[in-house]
Design an enzyme around this catalytic site. Structure first.
Site, short mmCIF file in Angstrom:
data_model
loop_
_atom_site.label_atom_id
_atom_site.label_comp_id
_atom_site.label_asym_id
_atom_site.label_seq_id
_atom_site.Cartn_x
_atom_site.Cartn_y
_atom_site.Cartn_z
N LYS A 290 0.85 -1.18 0.00
CA LYS A 290 0.00 0.00 0.00
C LYS A 290 0.89 1.25 0.00
O LYS A 290 1.87 1.32 0.74
CB LYS A 290 -0.91 0.00 1.23
CG LYS A 290 -1.98 1.08 1.21
CD LYS A 290 -3.03 0.84 2.27
CE LYS A 290 -4.13 1.88 2.21
NZ LYS A 290 -5.23 1.60 3.14
N GLU A 380 -18.82 -5.45 11.14
CA GLU A 380 -19.73 -4.68 12.00
C GLU A 380 -20.73 -5.56 12.72
O GLU A 380 -21.06 -5.33 13.90
CB GLU A 380 -20.46 -3.63 11.16
CG GLU A 380 -19.56 -2.54 10.60
CD GLU A 380 -18.90 -2.91 9.28
OE1 GLU A 380 -18.13 -2.09 8.75
OE2 GLU A 380 -19.16 -4.03 8.78
N ARG A 408 -24.98 -1.79 8.54
CA ARG A 408 -24.69 -3.17 8.16
C ARG A 408 -24.99 -4.15 9.31
O ARG A 408 -25.00 -5.36 9.10
CB ARG A 408 -23.23 -3.30 7.75
CG ARG A 408 -22.79 -2.23 6.75
CD ARG A 408 -21.38 -2.45 6.27
NE ARG A 408 -21.37 -3.42 5.19
CZ ARG A 408 -20.26 -3.92 4.66
NH1 ARG A 408 -19.09 -3.58 5.14
NH2 ARG A 408 -20.32 -4.78 3.68
#
Length: 642
Positions: A290, A380, A408
């Site tokens: 990344k 979540e 969610r």
């Protein structure tokens, strides 16, 4: 406008990309990465993730026939390079700006954006649906449609990804999953899956066998009818009992290939071209970095996940004008420091976040109290039910989730928390319109969807001391039910915010200003916009009353009786949907109690709001300072007739 390199300037579509000779692809990826760095240094935006998938992006569009072949990005902030290759380079400077292009793939923006992706872990399910749909329509032979899910930046830690893998393996549908393995989401990935992937990529025995496998796979296209035998041999190598690489994915009936260097564009092209010829569900494990291409972004991947201000591309130093003026803290930091204060006094307090320790500032507690704070990954639903489990043991979990991601886990809030009346404290960060991330990230609905749940307390502070006091009040032993506290993205309004804790009685508001003619009822931080409007109205000789209601559920009925007994003009203000939200609750009270006042509700209208700065969006929706002021002037100009 940023001047692209010589190759990049010739690419306005994937068809143009395919004209570049394979030996020049490396130079193209360098130009593409340089463009992303230059754009990011000037305009900000999600930064590190797109730098990490430059080669994967290039290879995908080089090998596959997009947009007929369909690519689903997961998470969508990896797709900046994809947007540049697919004809949006000239307008890319508008990325994430008001009325500009979106920072995420968006179906209404381009045919190449096959699926809207702002939340994570959705790609495998969506791609499977596309693949099954293609199969149903008999798109085979010359019409064969390839479907690719690119899943990375932590998205594989979400449970929905594994639900999709489970179904995809059963369907045996022809699709490719590209796993962009960079060990990161916004913060470093956590959990057993991360350790499993690390074991694969660091196994010397496995990598020796892998090298042999890739040599065979590279010959696949030249073997004609013998290709299936070669593919079978490759599969045997990858599933050798001595190393068991990729067995997790093999157990889902996926053929696993990898890991390979996700920054070797020519190797990626060869492998993807060969994988097109192998039927059934396949997973290609690519190891990437990344922030690839910038030393400082590679070293501090959390910081360089996204940038909001210009910076020096050489040093990474911010180019934003220096302002030494003391500023109020961000609400997230008030939460992060306050939970530690409370936890030091109450050993029952625990902190939980689904992969957002930096974003929600639970990072402070994770560092200081690692046995009492938990990053559970992009999960979540698990975060909520895990919190419920903690609560059954007499603990006081603070479950901190962005409002948009709380959506969610709605069933878990209902089924696992509210029905059982467990004292889980939900701290909903980024409540309301959040700005440049747009409709996938706006937290517009939590006031409405939480207030209809039985056993639920729904509160929102107007400032930092109120946030502290709500957190303090929620963890008291006498509160034996779920308690939701929501606050917006950005800074508060109080410099001296570390005030002593004071108990706020559940369902009690407060009068901020006495007044006449019109009463303004606000919930949460947007009461400060009401205050700014009132100051300007006062200068015109108009004096509205202002009430900070603090609770949507239960409402302060004593205060509402007082308001409706005195005022025939009432304005409600909320940074949330007006359908079913705070204003609706006030109107329901008025009707149920037989009052007759004119009520104007200000908030997010019944549509999805696009991206821009928060103030631009507040003004568009009519509940910024000017919108509140205009509503007061409009109401007092009209006679009240019943």
């Amino acid at each position: 406008m940023i001047e692209p390199g010589k190759l990049l300037s010739q690419v306005n579509s994937p068809d143009d990309l395919k004209k570049i000779p394979p030996e020049e692809l490396y130079r193209f990826t360098e130009e593409l990465r340089d463009y992303l760095i230059e754009h990011g240094s000037r305009h900000g935006g999600h930064f590190g993730a797109s730098l990490g998938v430059v080669e994967i992006t290039t290879a995908l569009h080089y090998v596959f026939n997009t947009p007929y072949d369909q690519i689903v990005w997961d998470v969508g902030h990896q797709a900046y390079g994809h947007k540049l290759i697919t004809g949006r380079r000239e307008e890319f400077y508008t990325n994430r700006t008001y009325q500009g292009i979106s920072g995420f793939p968006k179906r209404t923006e381009s045919d190449y954006d096959t699926f809207g992706v702002g939340h994570s872990s959705t790609s495998v399910s969506a791609a499977l649906g596309m693949s099954v749909g293609s199969r149903y329509k008999k798109e085979e032979g010359d019409k064969k449609r390839h479907v690719v899910a690119v899943i990375g930046d932590g998205a594989m830690t979400g449970g929905m990804a594994f639900e999709g893998l489970n179904h995809a393996g059963w369907e045996n549908s022809d699709m490719l999953v590209v796993l962009n393995d960079n060990c990161m989401s916004i913060d470093p990935n956590v959990g057993a899956l991360k350790e499993y992937l690390t074991d694969i990529t660091s196994s010397r025995t496995y990598n020796k066998i892998r090298d042999e496998a890739w040599k065979l796979l590279g010959k696949l296209s030249s073997f004609g009818p013998s290709a299936q035998k070669i593919a079978a041999r490759v599969e045997d190598l990858f599933t050798a009992q001595a190393t068991k690489p990729g067995m997790l994915f093999e157990s889902f009936n996926f053929r696993y290939f990898g890991p390979i260097d996700g920054h070797d564009v020519n190797h990626l092209v060869r492998i993807m071209d060969d994988l097109k010829k192998i039927p059934g569900p396949k997973i290609l494990h690519c190891v990437t970095v990344k922030g690839k291409g910038l030393d400082y972004a590679e070293k501090d991947q959390t910081k360089w996940h996204a940038q909001s201000a210009p910076f020096d591309r050489i040093t990474g130093a911010s180019l934003a004008p220096k302002d030494e003026t003391p500023k109020p803290p961000k609400y997230q930091d008030v939460f992060g420091h306050t939970i530690i204060e409370l936890a030091k006094e109450n050993d029952k307090i625990m902190g939980i976040t689904p992969a957002m320790p930096s974003g929600c500032s639970l990072k402070y507690m994770l560092k200081e109290m690692p046995d009492r704070a938990f990053d559970v990954g992009i999960a979540e639903q698990h975060a909520v039910t895990f919190s419920a489990g903690l609560a059954t043991q007499g603990l006081r979990p603070f479950c901190n989730i962005y409002s948009t991601f709380m959506q969610r886990a709605y069933d878990q809030v209902l089924h696992d928390v509210a029905i059982q009346k467990l004292p889980v404290i939900f701290c909903l960060d980024r409540g309301g319109l959040v700005g440049a991330d747009g409709p996938t990230h706006h937290g517009a609905f939590d006031l409405a969807y939480f207030r209809i749940i039985p056993n639920m307390i729904v509160a929102a502070p107007m400032n930092e001391p109120e946030l502290r006091n709500m957190m303090y009040s929620a963890q008291l032993d006498e509160v034996n039910m779920p308690y939701s506290i929501r606050y917006p993205r950005g800074r508060g309004v109080t410099l001296d915010w570390r005030t002593p804790f004071e108990k706020i009685e559940i369902g009690t508001g407060r009068m901020v200003n006495e007044g006449e003619d019109v009463a303004i009822l606000s919930i949460g931080h947007h009461g400060n916009y009401a205050q700014a409007a009132i100051q300007e109205l006062n200068a015109q000789g108009i004096y509205p009353a202002h009430y900070d209601m603090r609770f949507v559920k239960p409402l302060d009925e004593r205060l509402l009786h007082e308001i409706f007994s005195k005022f025939k003009r009432v304005i409600t203000v909320e940074n949330g949907t007006i359908k079913g939200g705070f204003g609706s609750a006030v109107v329901e009270f008025m009707v149920d109690q037989g009052y007759h006042s004119r009520v104007k509700r200000l908030g997010v209208p019944d549509r999805f709001i696009e991206h821009g700065t928060q103030d631009q969006l507040y003004d568009e929706c009519g509940f910024g300072k000017q919108g509140i002021k205009d509503s007061v002037l409009e109401m007092i100009a009209q006679p009240v007739i019943f």
